[in-house]
Write a protein that holds these residues in place. Structure first.
Motif, PDB file in Angstrom:
ATOM      1  N   HIS A 125       0.901  -1.227  -0.168  1.00  0.00           N
ATOM      2  CA  HIS A 125      -0.029   0.074  -0.008  1.00  0.00           C
ATOM      3  C   HIS A 125       0.998   1.262   0.013  1.00  0.00           C
ATOM      4  N   ASP A 126       1.352   1.872  -1.206  1.00  0.00           N
ATOM      5  CA  ASP A 126       2.355   2.772  -1.515  1.00  0.00           C
ATOM      6  C   ASP A 126       1.799   3.673  -2.358  1.00  0.00           C
ATOM      7  N   PRO A 127       0.544   4.476  -2.071  1.00  0.00           N
ATOM      8  CA  PRO A 127      -0.003   5.446  -3.264  1.00  0.00           C
ATOM      9  C   PRO A 127       0.998   6.535  -3.556  1.00  0.00           C
ATOM     10  N   ASP A 128       1.794   7.015  -2.650  1.00  0.00           N
ATOM     11  CA  ASP A 128       2.757   8.055  -2.635  1.00  0.00           C
ATOM     12  C   ASP A 128       4.079   7.677  -3.042  1.00  0.00           C
ATOM     13  N   ARG A 129       4.346   6.566  -3.387  1.00  0.00           N
ATOM     14  CA  ARG A 129       5.441   5.756  -3.952  1.00  0.00           C
ATOM     15  C   ARG A 129       6.549   6.538  -3.009  1.00  0.00           C
ATOM     16  N   LEU A 130       6.472   5.931  -1.820  1.00  0.00           N
ATOM     17  CA  LEU A 130       7.444   6.433  -0.655  1.00  0.00           C
ATOM     18  C   LEU A 130       8.667   5.413  -0.881  1.00  0.00           C
ATOM     19  N   PHE A 131       8.382   4.023  -1.203  1.00  0.00           N
ATOM     20  CA  PHE A 131       9.379   2.958  -1.345  1.00  0.00           C
ATOM     21  C   PHE A 131      10.155   3.356  -2.641  1.00  0.00           C
ATOM     22  N   ASN A 132      11.428   3.061  -2.494  1.00  0.00           N
ATOM     23  CA  ASN A 132      12.486   2.889  -3.674  1.00  0.00           C
ATOM     24  C   ASN A 132      12.347   1.675  -4.486  1.00  0.00           C
ATOM     25  N   VAL A 133      12.871   1.350  -5.452  1.00  0.00           N
ATOM     26  CA  VAL A 133      12.834   0.180  -6.194  1.00  0.00           C
ATOM     27  C   VAL A 133      12.952  -0.888  -5.432  1.00  0.00           C
ATOM     28  N   THR A 134      14.425  -1.148  -4.568  1.00  0.00           N
ATOM     29  CA  THR A 134      14.710  -2.219  -3.947  1.00  0.00           C
ATOM     30  C   THR A 134      13.939  -2.426  -2.854  1.00  0.00           C
ATOM     31  N   GLU A 135      13.114  -1.437  -2.110  1.00  0.00           N
ATOM     32  CA  GLU A 135      12.431  -1.608  -1.242  1.00  0.00           C
ATOM     33  C   GLU A 135      11.161  -2.283  -1.673  1.00  0.00           C
TER      34      GLU A 135
END
Length: 266
Positions: A125-135
């Motif tokens: 659940h990451d609508p704001d795209r807080l995770f980077n690619v590896t995460e």
């Protein structure tokens, strides 16, 4: 005949009078004043009440990990240390106030612990795209096994504050576990050890948590994973360092090994 030398002999001086002993009804207080006219029992009771009140205030201060006057207790470890760090590194974190609960307007499932119940959904659940690619790759792997993964928004406004990556829940009744994600750049056990200890430092500030290490990109083997975990445990004990509550290592084949486990590595 010579006259005898006669000297006058004086009688010895009497011993000094003993100092006046206070009467039982006189008791000095901390300011030096005396309380006259009160029975000794009443004065002792009043002093005991003041002492008990001071002890009570001190105990209340220790309950929230703060020494009266604002500093940390002089000798404390474990949860008390982590609580003090969290309170003083994050001014918004104060356990004396109610933590937002699911359903509250300001509840953040990535920041706050709490059961999601009917709102639980497996997935990332990451609508704001807080995770980077590896995460995000790690979060996707956890979601494959039914986890609900929310990113934790970074806060770099407080010096020294740690920012673990995610809050992970595995069921509707799971309150959530703060979790740090790590991706290996090397398949040797030293890299596993180092990443475990680095992640432990991240989550320790929040009272502990888990770490997920992704070894898919370096084709990590069971042997390296086990030896790395054992070396991390050994170094943590030797140097009094924190360890994560649970370590999940994604192996080269995509499977997940969980530590601690019963089998020991040497």
């Amino acid at each position: 005949m010579m006259a005898e030398d006669v000297r006058e002999i004086k009688p010895p001086e009497p011993p000094p009078e003993p100092a006046e002993v206070p009467k039982p009804t006189e008791l000095s207080n901390r300011s030096g004043a005396k309380a006259h006219g009160q029975p000794l029992e009443s004065q002792l009771s009043a002093h005991q009440d003041a002492h008990d009140a001071a002890q009570s205030e001190y105990a209340k201060a220790l309950d929230v990990g703060i020494q009266p006057g604002g500093g940390p207790p002089s000798e404390y470890n474990g949860p008390e240390r982590r609580l003090h760090d969290a309170q003083h590194l994050d001014p918004a974190h104060d356990l004396r106030r109610q933590t937002p609960r699911p359903g509250d307007q300001d509840f953040d499932p990535g920041k706050h612990r709490g059961e999601l119940h009917d709102a639980f959904r497996a997935g990332v659940h990451d609508p704001d795209r807080l995770f980077n690619v590896t995460e995000h790759r790690i979060a996707d792997r956890l979601a494959e096994d039914g986890a609900s993964v929310h990113p934790r928004e970074r806060d770099d406004t407080v010096p020294g504050k740690k920012n673990p990556d995610a809050m992970v829940r595995n069921s509707p009744d799971d309150v959530g576990t703060i979790t740090e994600f790590k991706t290996l750049k090397s398949a040797d056990s030293s890299a596993v050890r180092r990443n475990i200890l680095d992640a432990a430092e991240q989550v320790d500030q929040y009272g502990g948590g888990n770490v997920v290490i992704d070894g898919r990109g370096v084709n990590l083997t069971d042997e390296s994973a086990g030896r790395g975990y054992a070396r991390a445990v050994g170094q943590a004990k030797q140097m009094d360092l924190p360890m994560p509550e649970r370590v999940e290592i994604i192996m080269g084949d995509g499977s997940i090994k969980v530590f601690p486990e019963e089998r020991a590595y040497v």
